[in-house]
Design a protein around this motif. Structure first.
Motif, PDB file in Angstrom:
ATOM      1  N   GLN A 101       0.790  -1.223   0.000  1.00  0.00           N
ATOM      2  CA  GLN A 101       0.000   0.000   0.000  1.00  0.00           C
ATOM      3  C   GLN A 101       0.826   1.278   0.000  1.00  0.00           C
ATOM      4  OE1 GLN A 101      -2.903   0.270   3.100  1.00  0.00           O
ATOM      5  NE2 GLN A 101      -3.612   2.290   2.510  1.00  0.00           N
ATOM      6  N   TYR A 102       1.889   1.322   0.776  1.00  0.00           N
ATOM      7  CA  TYR A 102       2.592   2.584   0.966  1.00  0.00           C
ATOM      8  C   TYR A 102       3.800   2.737   0.034  1.00  0.00           C
ATOM      9  CZ  TYR A 102      -0.316   2.153   5.078  1.00  0.00           C
ATOM     10  OH  TYR A 102      -1.395   1.989   5.901  1.00  0.00           O
ATOM     11  N   ALA A 103       3.889   1.893  -0.971  1.00  0.00           N
ATOM     12  CA  ALA A 103       5.047   1.908  -1.860  1.00  0.00           C
ATOM     13  C   ALA A 103       4.927   2.992  -2.922  1.00  0.00           C
ATOM     14  CB  ALA A 103       5.212   0.553  -2.542  1.00  0.00           C
ATOM     15  N   ASP A 157      -2.256   5.592  -0.616  1.00  0.00           N
ATOM     16  CA  ASP A 157      -2.774   4.812  -1.734  1.00  0.00           C
ATOM     17  C   ASP A 157      -1.732   3.818  -2.235  1.00  0.00           C
ATOM     18  OD1 ASP A 157      -4.947   6.399  -1.422  1.00  0.00           O
ATOM     19  OD2 ASP A 157      -4.523   7.689  -3.138  1.00  0.00           O
ATOM     20  N   LEU A 158      -2.106   3.063  -3.220  1.00  0.00           N
ATOM     21  CA  LEU A 158      -1.196   2.100  -3.841  1.00  0.00           C
ATOM     22  C   LEU A 158      -1.132   2.361  -5.336  1.00  0.00           C
ATOM     23  CD1 LEU A 158       0.484  -0.481  -4.093  1.00  0.00           C
ATOM     24  CD2 LEU A 158      -1.642  -1.795  -4.095  1.00  0.00           C
ATOM     25  N   SER A 159       0.010   2.837  -5.812  1.00  0.00           N
ATOM     26  CA  SER A 159       0.216   2.959  -7.260  1.00  0.00           C
ATOM     27  C   SER A 159       0.332   1.555  -7.823  1.00  0.00           C
ATOM     28  CB  SER A 159       1.489   3.751  -7.551  1.00  0.00           C
ATOM     29  OG  SER A 159       1.320   5.089  -7.157  1.00  0.00           O
ATOM     30  N   HIS A 160      -0.418   1.290  -8.894  1.00  0.00           N
ATOM     31  CA  HIS A 160      -0.471  -0.087  -9.384  1.00  0.00           C
ATOM     32  C   HIS A 160       0.216  -0.243 -10.731  1.00  0.00           C
ATOM     33  CE1 HIS A 160      -2.581  -3.864 -10.847  1.00  0.00           C
ATOM     34  NE2 HIS A 160      -1.911  -4.234  -9.785  1.00  0.00           N
ATOM     35  N   ASN A 161      -0.416   0.161 -11.821  1.00  0.00           N
ATOM     36  CA  ASN A 161       0.179  -0.029 -13.143  1.00  0.00           C
ATOM     37  C   ASN A 161       0.578   1.294 -13.767  1.00  0.00           C
ATOM     38  OD1 ASN A 161       0.017  -2.784 -13.138  1.00  0.00           O
ATOM     39  ND2 ASN A 161      -1.959  -2.870 -14.172  1.00  0.00           N
ATOM     40  N   HIS A 162       1.524   1.233 -14.705  1.00  0.00           N
ATOM     41  CA  HIS A 162       1.979   2.448 -15.369  1.00  0.00           C
ATOM     42  C   HIS A 162       2.572   2.088 -16.722  1.00  0.00           C
ATOM     43  CE1 HIS A 162       5.359   0.824 -13.027  1.00  0.00           C
ATOM     44  NE2 HIS A 162       6.141   1.298 -13.966  1.00  0.00           N
ATOM     45  N   VAL A 163       2.607   3.070 -17.613  1.00  0.00           N
ATOM     46  CA  VAL A 163       3.237   2.920 -18.927  1.00  0.00           C
ATOM     47  C   VAL A 163       4.112   4.137 -19.176  1.00  0.00           C
ATOM     48  CG1 VAL A 163       1.404   1.498 -19.915  1.00  0.00           C
ATOM     49  CG2 VAL A 163       1.282   3.979 -20.131  1.00  0.00           C
ATOM     50  N   ILE A 164       5.091   3.979 -20.069  1.00  0.00           N
ATOM     51  CA  ILE A 164       5.975   5.077 -20.452  1.00  0.00           C
ATOM     52  C   ILE A 164       5.724   5.427 -21.907  1.00  0.00           C
ATOM     53  CG2 ILE A 164       8.366   5.775 -20.849  1.00  0.00           C
ATOM     54  CD1 ILE A 164       9.200   4.053 -18.516  1.00  0.00           C
ATOM     55  N   ARG A 165       5.449   6.704 -22.166  1.00  0.00           N
ATOM     56  CA  ARG A 165       5.467   7.272 -23.513  1.00  0.00           C
ATOM     57  C   ARG A 165       6.452   8.425 -23.426  1.00  0.00           C
ATOM     58  NH1 ARG A 165       3.602   3.145 -24.097  1.00  0.00           N
ATOM     59  NH2 ARG A 165       1.644   2.481 -25.094  1.00  0.00           N
ATOM     60  N   TRP A 166       7.690   8.098 -23.674  1.00  0.00           N
ATOM     61  CA  TRP A 166       8.818   8.970 -23.373  1.00  0.00           C
ATOM     62  C   TRP A 166       8.600  10.393 -23.887  1.00  0.00           C
ATOM     63  CZ3 TRP A 166      12.406   8.365 -19.960  1.00  0.00           C
ATOM     64  CH2 TRP A 166      13.541   9.171 -20.001  1.00  0.00           C
ATOM     65  N   ALA A 190       0.716   6.984 -14.696  1.00  0.00           N
ATOM     66  CA  ALA A 190       0.575   6.073 -13.563  1.00  0.00           C
ATOM     67  C   ALA A 190      -0.861   6.044 -13.080  1.00  0.00           C
ATOM     68  CB  ALA A 190       1.502   6.517 -12.426  1.00  0.00           C
ATOM     69  N   SER A 191      -1.279   4.871 -12.579  1.00  0.00           N
ATOM     70  CA  SER A 191      -2.599   4.727 -11.992  1.00  0.00           C
ATOM     71  C   SER A 191      -2.459   4.217 -10.569  1.00  0.00           C
ATOM     72  CB  SER A 191      -3.447   3.746 -12.810  1.00  0.00           C
ATOM     73  OG  SER A 191      -2.868   2.445 -12.775  1.00  0.00           O
ATOM     74  N   ALA A 192      -3.465   4.489  -9.741  1.00  0.00           N
ATOM     75  CA  ALA A 192      -3.481   4.018  -8.366  1.00  0.00           C
ATOM     76  C   ALA A 192      -4.890   3.581  -8.005  1.00  0.00           C
ATOM     77  CB  ALA A 192      -3.001   5.117  -7.400  1.00  0.00           C
ATOM     78  N   TYR A 193      -5.002   2.748  -6.982  1.00  0.00           N
ATOM     79  CA  TYR A 193      -6.310   2.219  -6.606  1.00  0.00           C
ATOM     80  C   TYR A 193      -7.253   3.307  -6.113  1.00  0.00           C
ATOM     81  CZ  TYR A 193      -4.815  -2.634  -7.008  1.00  0.00           C
ATOM     82  OH  TYR A 193      -4.402  -3.845  -7.490  1.00  0.00           O
TER      83      TYR A 193
END
Length: 347
Positions: free
Chosen positions: A291-293, A328-337, A342-345
């Motif tokens: 959660q706290y990462a 919160d908990l950041s979950h998935n992310h993508v890079i478009r340089w 980033a998304s979080a719950y």
């Protein structure tokens, strides 16, 4: 999720907040206009989604998890009228326990189009050794021309595949990389899979994990991974998140993966969850599932410069971190340089 929606931006003066599902939920900012909403057949059963990338093939694939487990193909030829044009559900669905269908992936090779889907079924039901099903979907939009070509099983490492990724290797092979319950990730040649024959020949490589899971044998070595071509060094590189942290392998020779570097021993991380890198392969943005990462940024270039107290770094190291809210908990992310999405719950 309740379904699949398509939206486009419109001027603030034209669009209004709209009901997404009549009588259930309203919302939306004024500069977004809903084109269509396709209601699926049940709540909380739509898993991952993937879209083909050629304009001549306007197809979306979604995983139908839990019971009944399966896959749906959706045509968005007319974005205002999305239609399910093909569906598949596993036989004897009520006997299959667990998450089931999770992760549709598509590949193209030698003029054919293939859809794969990863599965995870529990041992108290059938198909605990089923990792993925493969279909030839070249004939879409005609559902009668879709055919199942193979089922990828791993009876020696039951539990199925939680994640999978497609990658076109520099040697020309169209590969399906899969997570495993073993201490490695698998690489399958989709052309060999489609050709049939001995399933042992489908597997063309295994990327080991330099560290074994620390939370018991039930935890697999890798959670997920990212693969890309390193143009500067002319090599294919696998970036795996899992036991111990984050590991990078040269997979140019699929039969002999070579460890490039690891980001392990990071404070607070015994297991990596997600690993995405910039186009050069120098910097990774990584996530751990607690959660706290925060999201951490790591420098993957081995560094032998002196650190604090004269200590020398010999591998990848954390150089930055970010979180929208520590609760919160950041979950998935993508890079478009040069951007990271980033998304979080909770955000």
């Amino acid at each position: 999720v309740l379904g699949v929606a398509a939206a486009i931006a419109a001027s603030a003066g034209e669009a209004r907040a709209q009901e997404v599902i009549p009588g259930v939920k309203t919302g939306g900012s004024r500069n977004i206009r809903l084109l269509a909403h396709l209601t699926m057949d049940s709540v909380e059963k739509t898993a991952d989604i993937t879209l083909e990338q050629e304009l001549s093939r306007p197809y979306v694939y979604t995983a139908h998890r839990l019971t009944p487990s399966g896959v749906d193909a959706i045509s968005i030829k007319d974005p205002t009228r999305p239609q399910i044009i093909w569906s598949w559900r596993i036989e004897n669905p009520d006997l299959h326990k667990g998450a089931g269908s999770l992760n549709p992936i598509y590949l193209k090779s030698k003029g054919r189009y293939y859809l794969t889907n990863a599965f995870q079924f529990r041992p108290e039901g059938p198909d605990n050794d089923l990792g993925a099903v493969v279909w030839d979907v070249t004939g879409l939009p005609d559902p009668a021309k879709v055919r199942e070509v193979a089922r990828i099983r791993d009876p020696e490492h039951p539990g199925g595949f939680h994640e999978s990724q497609a990658y076109k290797h520099s040697n020309g092979q169209a590969l399906l990389f899969t997570q495993s319950s073993g201490f490695f990730a698998n690489a399958y040649d989709i052309d060999k899979v489609a050709a049939g024959g001995d399933p042992k020949n489908w597997l063309v490589g295994r990327v080991p994990a330099p560290e074994q899971p620390s939370q018991g044998p039930a935890r697999s070595a890798y959670h997920d991974f990212y693969i890309q071509y390193d143009a500067l060094n002319k090599r294919d590189v696998f970036y795996g998140a899992g036991a111990g942290g984050y590991h990078t392998y040269d997979i140019t020779d699929l039969a002999n993966p070579k460890l490039i570097t690891s980001a392990s021993g990071i404070s607070g991380i015994t297991r990596g969850h997600t690993f995405v890198v910039d186009p050069t392969g120098r910097y990774g943005v990584v996530e751990a599932e607690y959660q706290y990462a925060p999201l951490r940024i790591i420098d993957l270039q081995p560094d032998t410069t002196a650190g604090r107290g004269g200590r020398r770094f010999t591998g990848a190291r954390v150089i930055g971190a970010w979180n929208a809210d520590w609760k919160d908990l950041s979950h998935n992310h993508v890079i478009r340089w040069p951007y990271v999405f980033a998304s979080a719950y909770e955000d």
